[in-house]
Design a protein around this motif. Structure first.
Motif, PDB file in Angstrom:
ATOM      1  N   ALA A 234     -15.885  30.842  10.266  1.00 44.35           N
ATOM      2  CA  ALA A 234     -17.510  31.463  10.236  1.00 44.35           C
ATOM      3  C   ALA A 234     -17.418  32.820  10.796  1.00 44.35           C
ATOM      4  N   ASN A 235     -16.600  32.874  12.141  1.00 43.58           N
ATOM      5  CA  ASN A 235     -16.553  34.295  12.862  1.00 43.58           C
ATOM      6  C   ASN A 235     -16.013  35.341  11.875  1.00 43.58           C
ATOM      7  N   HIS A 236     -14.765  35.227  11.344  1.00 43.74           N
ATOM      8  CA  HIS A 236     -14.084  35.933  10.178  1.00 43.74           C
ATOM      9  C   HIS A 236     -15.133  36.117   9.009  1.00 43.74           C
ATOM     10  N   LEU A 237     -15.626  35.325   8.600  1.00 44.37           N
ATOM     11  CA  LEU A 237     -16.395  35.733   7.535  1.00 44.37           C
ATOM     12  C   LEU A 237     -17.751  36.492   7.811  1.00 44.37           C
ATOM     13  N   ALA A 238     -18.277  36.296   9.058  1.00 47.07           N
ATOM     14  CA  ALA A 238     -19.520  37.284   9.308  1.00 47.07           C
ATOM     15  C   ALA A 238     -18.799  38.494   9.857  1.00 47.07           C
ATOM     16  N   PHE A 239     -17.737  38.652  10.225  1.00 47.01           N
ATOM     17  CA  PHE A 239     -16.887  39.792  10.283  1.00 47.01           C
ATOM     18  C   PHE A 239     -17.011  40.658   9.243  1.00 47.01           C
ATOM     19  N   PHE A 240     -16.507  40.214   7.901  1.00 42.78           N
ATOM     20  CA  PHE A 240     -16.364  40.742   6.726  1.00 42.78           C
ATOM     21  C   PHE A 240     -17.641  41.090   6.154  1.00 42.78           C
ATOM     22  N   ARG A 241     -18.605  40.370   6.286  1.00 45.68           N
ATOM     23  CA  ARG A 241     -20.042  40.404   5.727  1.00 45.68           C
ATOM     24  C   ARG A 241     -20.329  41.766   6.769  1.00 45.68           C
ATOM     25  N   GLY A 242     -20.017  42.010   7.825  1.00 42.11           N
ATOM     26  CA  GLY A 242     -20.644  42.972   8.695  1.00 42.11           C
ATOM     27  C   GLY A 242     -19.959  44.563   8.261  1.00 42.11           C
ATOM     28  N   MET A 243     -19.074  44.212   7.466  1.00 40.88           N
ATOM     29  CA  MET A 243     -18.230  45.667   6.875  1.00 40.88           C
ATOM     30  C   MET A 243     -18.937  45.912   5.679  1.00 40.88           C
ATOM     31  N   LYS A 244     -19.897  44.969   5.187  1.00 38.10           N
ATOM     32  CA  LYS A 244     -20.310  45.550   3.623  1.00 38.10           C
ATOM     33  C   LYS A 244     -20.911  46.764   3.425  1.00 38.10           C
ATOM     34  N   THR A 245     -21.907  47.085   4.546  1.00 37.15           N
ATOM     35  CA  THR A 245     -22.446  48.532   4.310  1.00 37.15           C
ATOM     36  C   THR A 245     -21.619  49.582   4.204  1.00 37.15           C
TER      37      THR A 245
END
Length: 294
Positions: A234-245
């Protein structure tokens, strides 16, 4: 707070590489930090903090020091202050604690690598965690020299960093491979030192530290690794989502063209982690001492 992507937001009937609500990012002191600074990111940092506590047997301090009323603790890159507040629960309440970061809503806003001149020989302990995507390559030695300067003789530094993801490491996980490729392109474009963990012992020695130690633990990703594996994922998936923009603003580095493509990759990544066991990252805690006599 600077909002990236606002100029690119368009109505739903137009084609745009960024159609989501732009997230907030650090825009202070020329920061190259690659992750957001908003409520969603603060929730991710809470998950991350708890995950890292568990893999180190709930120890947040490996430094061999007993903190008392005359001691001062500094945390650099404190964010919401989770580590510092956690430490405060286990030490003498008279211990003075200060957290600094690069944003004005942090405990104490400061530039990335320069600490106040009058802090020299002040702190018994300095803690810094996961600045691999915040500090540029040339800034790391400068930051460690500054930490050395503000520590009291005999004081301790504790650093916590993670093994990065490498391209070509995931041939049977196409979503993972493509996301890692874009992540590496993003941090390279900002000159961020994501491979710093391998060089930290040498940089500590060069800065003047002695008694350099390290412990490492694996972080497993996915429900196949139990409750901790699910939390790490969950932490690392949120990490990749955070890099989307920032990735979309950079044009997707030739890997993707739209937000929906990026979202599909993250969804596919989650499935890959669930269906194919074995993904892990090593996490490291380094600590070292400033000599008593210089």
């Amino acid at each position: 707070m600077k909002r990236f992507g606002e100029a690119l937001n368009r109505s739903s009937d137009e084609t745009s590489p960024i159609e989501h609500a732009a997230r907030e990012f650090h825009g202070y002191y020329g920061s190259q930090y690659a992750l957001p600074a908003d409520d969603a990111e603060r929730q991710r940092l809470l998950i991350q903090h708890n995950c890292l506590k568990r893999i180190f047997e709930n120890r947040i301090l490996l430094v061999p020091v007993a903190l008392g009323p005359d001691d001062r603790v500094l945390e650099i890159g404190t964010g919401p202050g989770l580590w510092l507040l956690n430490l405060a629960q286990s030490v003498d309440p008279a211990v003075q604690m200060l957290g600094v970061d690069i944003t004005p809503d942090s405990f104490h806003p400061l530039p990335r690598t320069i600490l106040p001149a009058d802090w020299a020989d002040t702190f018994t302990l300095v803690h810094q965690r996961l600045l691999m995507i915040a500090l540029r390559i040339h800034e790391w030695p400068q930051a460690l020299r500054e930490i050395y300067r503000v520590l009291r003789p005999g004081g301790w530094i504790q650093l916590r960093e993670c093994q990065p993801y490498y391209e070509g490491e995931f041939p049977n996980k196409p979503c993972m491979e493509k996301l890692v490729s874009m992540y590496r392109c993003l941090v390279k474009s900002r000159n961020l030192y994501i491979d710093c963990a391998a060089d930290i012992p040498g940089m500590l020695k060069e800065a003047g530290f002695v008694d350099i130690q390290v412990e490492e633990r694996p972080q497993y990703m996915g429900k196949w690794a139990g409750e901790d594996g699910a939390a790490n994922a969950a932490n690392h998936l949120a990490f990749f989502r955070g890099m989307k923009t920032p990735i979309l603003e950079a044009g997707g580095y030739g890997k993707i063209a739209t937000e929906s493509e990026y979202d599909a990759l993250v969804e596919g990544l989650e499935k890959e982690w669930e269906e194919i066991a074995g993904i892990k990252r090593e996490f490291y805690i380094f600590w070292a001492r400033k000599p008593e006599s210089q």
